[in-house]
Design a protein around this motif. Sequence first.
Motif, PDB file in Angstrom:
ATOM      1  N   GLY A   1       0.813  -1.205   0.000  1.00  0.00           N
ATOM      2  CA  GLY A   1       0.000   0.000   0.000  1.00  0.00           C
ATOM      3  C   GLY A   1       0.852   1.263   0.000  1.00  0.00           C
ATOM      4  O   GLY A   1       2.050   1.241  -0.297  1.00  0.00           O
ATOM      5  N   ASN A   2       0.218   2.375   0.369  1.00  0.00           N
ATOM      6  CA  ASN A   2       0.888   3.677   0.290  1.00  0.00           C
ATOM      7  C   ASN A   2       0.855   4.445   1.610  1.00  0.00           C
ATOM      8  O   ASN A   2       1.332   5.568   1.673  1.00  0.00           O
ATOM      9  CB  ASN A   2       0.187   4.537  -0.772  1.00  0.00           C
ATOM     10  N   SER A   3       0.291   3.829   2.660  1.00  0.00           N
ATOM     11  CA  SER A   3      -0.063   4.589   3.853  1.00  0.00           C
ATOM     12  C   SER A   3       0.799   4.312   5.078  1.00  0.00           C
ATOM     13  O   SER A   3       0.637   4.974   6.097  1.00  0.00           O
ATOM     14  CB  SER A   3      -1.528   4.296   4.231  1.00  0.00           C
ATOM     15  N   ASN A   4       1.707   3.335   4.995  1.00  0.00           N
ATOM     16  CA  ASN A   4       2.360   2.921   6.233  1.00  0.00           C
ATOM     17  C   ASN A   4       3.722   3.557   6.472  1.00  0.00           C
ATOM     18  O   ASN A   4       4.407   3.224   7.430  1.00  0.00           O
ATOM     19  CB  ASN A   4       2.476   1.392   6.289  1.00  0.00           C
ATOM     20  N   GLY A   5       4.135   4.485   5.600  1.00  0.00           N
ATOM     21  CA  GLY A   5       5.384   5.186   5.820  1.00  0.00           C
ATOM     22  C   GLY A   5       6.603   4.284   5.779  1.00  0.00           C
ATOM     23  O   GLY A   5       7.594   4.540   6.466  1.00  0.00           O
ATOM     24  N   TRP A   6       6.572   3.264   4.954  1.00  0.00           N
ATOM     25  CA  TRP A   6       7.643   2.263   4.916  1.00  0.00           C
ATOM     26  C   TRP A   6       8.970   2.880   4.510  1.00  0.00           C
ATOM     27  O   TRP A   6       9.054   3.725   3.615  1.00  0.00           O
ATOM     28  CB  TRP A   6       7.274   1.169   3.917  1.00  0.00           C
ATOM     29  N   ASN A   7      10.033   2.453   5.185  1.00  0.00           N
ATOM     30  CA  ASN A   7      11.379   2.657   4.679  1.00  0.00           C
ATOM     31  C   ASN A   7      12.250   1.489   5.113  1.00  0.00           C
ATOM     32  O   ASN A   7      11.974   0.807   6.106  1.00  0.00           O
ATOM     33  CB  ASN A   7      11.970   4.011   5.116  1.00  0.00           C
TER      34      ASN A   7
ATOM     35  N   ARG B   1       2.331   3.892  -6.866  1.00  0.00           N
ATOM     36  CA  ARG B   1       1.203   3.722  -5.952  1.00  0.00           C
ATOM     37  C   ARG B   1       0.741   2.283  -6.017  1.00  0.00           C
ATOM     38  O   ARG B   1       0.674   1.682  -7.074  1.00  0.00           O
ATOM     39  CB  ARG B   1       0.064   4.680  -6.322  1.00  0.00           C
ATOM     40  N   LYS B   2       0.420   1.749  -4.865  1.00  0.00           N
ATOM     41  CA  LYS B   2       0.041   0.334  -4.763  1.00  0.00           C
ATOM     42  C   LYS B   2      -1.322   0.209  -4.111  1.00  0.00           C
ATOM     43  O   LYS B   2      -1.767   1.082  -3.367  1.00  0.00           O
ATOM     44  CB  LYS B   2       1.110  -0.431  -3.972  1.00  0.00           C
ATOM     45  N   ILE B   3      -1.979  -0.916  -4.368  1.00  0.00           N
ATOM     46  CA  ILE B   3      -3.262  -1.189  -3.757  1.00  0.00           C
ATOM     47  C   ILE B   3      -3.067  -1.347  -2.250  1.00  0.00           C
ATOM     48  O   ILE B   3      -2.107  -1.993  -1.811  1.00  0.00           O
ATOM     49  CB  ILE B   3      -3.882  -2.489  -4.340  1.00  0.00           C
ATOM     50  N   GLU B   4      -3.959  -0.766  -1.459  1.00  0.00           N
ATOM     51  CA  GLU B   4      -3.842  -0.872  -0.016  1.00  0.00           C
ATOM     52  C   GLU B   4      -4.081  -2.329   0.445  1.00  0.00           C
ATOM     53  O   GLU B   4      -4.905  -3.042  -0.117  1.00  0.00           O
ATOM     54  CB  GLU B   4      -4.843   0.040   0.690  1.00  0.00           C
ATOM     55  N   MET B   5      -3.338  -2.744   1.470  1.00  0.00           N
ATOM     56  CA  MET B   5      -3.470  -4.106   1.969  1.00  0.00           C
ATOM     57  C   MET B   5      -4.881  -4.391   2.462  1.00  0.00           C
ATOM     58  O   MET B   5      -5.359  -5.525   2.414  1.00  0.00           O
ATOM     59  CB  MET B   5      -2.472  -4.383   3.104  1.00  0.00           C
ATOM     60  N   SER B   6      -5.588  -3.359   2.917  1.00  0.00           N
ATOM     61  CA  SER B   6      -6.938  -3.560   3.419  1.00  0.00           C
ATOM     62  C   SER B   6      -7.906  -3.975   2.323  1.00  0.00           C
ATOM     63  O   SER B   6      -9.003  -4.446   2.609  1.00  0.00           O
ATOM     64  CB  SER B   6      -7.450  -2.275   4.088  1.00  0.00           C
TER      65      SER B   6
END
Length: 340
Positions: A202-208, A331-336
């Motif tokens: 997804g795009n919302s989890n602030g991954w790094n 942009r990726k599909i959200e895991m939810s």
Amino acid sequence: MDKKRLHDKLGRPLRDLRISVTDRCNFRCSYCMPAEIFDKDFMFLPKNDVLTFEEIKRLARLFVEAAGIEKLRITGGEPLVRKDLTQLIKMLSEVKGIKDIAMTTNGSLLAKHAEELKAAGLHRVTISLDSLDDERFRKINGRNVGVDQVFAGIEAAKAAGLGIKINMVVQRGMNEDDILPMVRHFKDTGIILRFIEFMDVGNSNGWNLEQVVSKKEIFDRINKEIPIEPVKPNYQGEVATRFRFIDNDNEIGIISSVTDAFCSTCSRARLSADGKLVTCLFASEGHDLRDLLRSGASDEEMMDRMAEIWGGRHDRYSEERLDNTDKKQIRKIEMSHIGG
């Protein structure tokens, strides 16, 4: 229809189908649905956009007929927030050819439903639990749900005769110190504990990348105190690298999509809650089956479209990720929407 045609461009067969039944969840975990984004104003899917149970059953049957799929996994969001989910499990268990139905859940609602789910035909549950520390767990899930509520679900699943696995997403700075307490707790229970590297779903989890605790580090932390050794996979394409404890032969696993990718053997398709066939967990879009289904397409037309989608698949995001960390992220599909 020739089932052998359902191989993708890299020769990977379609074996497993993961079905998301809702994009909603009663948790707000930071690595999936952070509360500051998925708040009271967030627009979830309208009811009419979500596949009905009858549509899900038909698609499952067609995947069996088209590809010989034998395993289904029900996911979300949190699948148990979908009303009357037990009825869907019963309907899917009636599909000829389905031998295994599993469900991924946060466990918070499982105590109420475990027995009826088992009776309806559910075989296994995978329960997410990211810490045994109650205060930390309440912070992670964002809804002040305590560890005891999840353990009530685990005990109910055990009493119902469901197979149980526990998944822990490990994120540096959040819960890496919980790795060993989790191992100590589950080591002698017969329940398989699996650690998951923090992924950029997804795009919302602030991954790094700096927040990723690698498969090697997880292994070293465990092995230093409690010796473990590798075990062969149960089947080609198994997501977790398997290990066993030297002193009791019980199993533990590590899922390493970031530092040790397993794209080359990935045989999983995902059906989103709104009926899109998604060919990779990290995909930016899916292929709409719902509108085709609702347009009156025949079974043969549906299966031809499934074969076309899978036959064109060439996804291997996890193998390419580390070569592209300095580039603009797609942009990726959200895991939810598609589950884990």
